[in-house]
Design a protein around this motif. Sequence first.
Motif, PDB file in Angstrom:
ATOM      1  N   PRO A  14      -7.126 -62.002 -17.337  1.00 14.51           N
ATOM      2  CA  PRO A  14      -6.403 -61.012 -19.016  1.00 14.51           C
ATOM      3  C   PRO A  14      -6.623 -59.466 -17.951  1.00 14.51           C
ATOM      4  O   PRO A  14      -7.048 -59.187 -17.202  1.00 14.51           O
ATOM      5  N   GLY A  68      -6.567 -53.520 -16.589  1.00 17.61           N
ATOM      6  CA  GLY A  68      -7.452 -54.765 -16.675  1.00 17.61           C
ATOM      7  C   GLY A  68      -8.727 -54.553 -16.727  1.00 17.61           C
ATOM      8  O   GLY A  68      -9.355 -53.778 -17.033  1.00 17.61           O
ATOM      9  N   GLN A  73      -6.759 -56.523 -10.735  1.00 15.83           N
ATOM     10  CA  GLN A  73      -5.738 -57.027 -12.122  1.00 15.83           C
ATOM     11  C   GLN A  73      -5.737 -54.873 -11.739  1.00 15.83           C
ATOM     12  O   GLN A  73      -4.195 -55.663 -12.034  1.00 15.83           O
ATOM     13  N   HIS A 158      -3.563 -63.232 -23.204  1.00 13.83           N
ATOM     14  CA  HIS A 158      -4.315 -61.767 -23.314  1.00 13.83           C
ATOM     15  C   HIS A 158      -5.223 -62.897 -24.890  1.00 13.83           C
ATOM     16  O   HIS A 158      -6.775 -61.831 -24.647  1.00 13.83           O
ATOM     17  N   PHE A 161      -8.170 -62.766 -22.829  1.00 10.77           N
ATOM     18  CA  PHE A 161      -8.559 -61.005 -21.599  1.00 10.77           C
ATOM     19  C   PHE A 161      -9.518 -61.345 -23.524  1.00 10.77           C
ATOM     20  O   PHE A 161     -10.493 -60.575 -22.631  1.00 10.77           O
ATOM     21  N   HIS A 165     -13.038 -60.317 -22.514  1.00 12.35           N
ATOM     22  CA  HIS A 165     -13.508 -58.687 -22.684  1.00 12.35           C
ATOM     23  C   HIS A 165     -14.093 -57.230 -23.776  1.00 12.35           C
ATOM     24  O   HIS A 165     -13.782 -56.765 -23.145  1.00 12.35           O
TER      25      HIS A 165
END
Length: 192
Positions: A14, A68, A73, A158, A161, A165
């Motif tokens: 992600p 990230g 990341q 995305h 992600f 997150h």
Amino acid sequence: MSAAPPEPPDALGPLDAPGPLDAPGPLDAPGPMMTGSPDPARLDAFWAAVRADQPDLPVERPEAWAFGATPAQADELLALVLEGTKTATASSLWDYEAAGDPLPQVGEVAIVLDGSGRPRAVLETTDVQVVPFDQVGPAHAHAEGEGDRSLEYWRRVHEAFWRTHSEDPRGFAPDMPVVCERIRVVAAPATV
């Protein structure tokens, strides 16, 4: 927040929403990627060295952040920026709102950190557009430089992600507002 689907083995994970590490509230990362904050003295020395070469930059040290949500990341995405492949990034508008952070502005500069919290580059924002997730186009996905650079890849990683997150409890929605930002490297000193 629901779990993200597994990523393909070649995925960076992600990706790429900046998470500030020396400012209140991260944008898209779950919190500072490293234990503690970056060393302010190191950031000041980095900024002084960059300004010595480019005195037209602001006197006040800008915000510092990393791409990230993990050190790996941060390093992988920073490498894409430094090699010139990654010229765009995206963040959730909902996360900016949840964190109380202002949106990036054209002409604004920022220090980008590696996964260890070391300052590595100065980026300038050259364009900002807020676009629904399902309307982000292939040109933006390609400019982000990740994976195979396709819109399909961009959407998959995305979505994962933001499901994993996001600072905002809404996490992800197909029509969520995405801050699509174009960036350029202003400085990337070899060592400081």
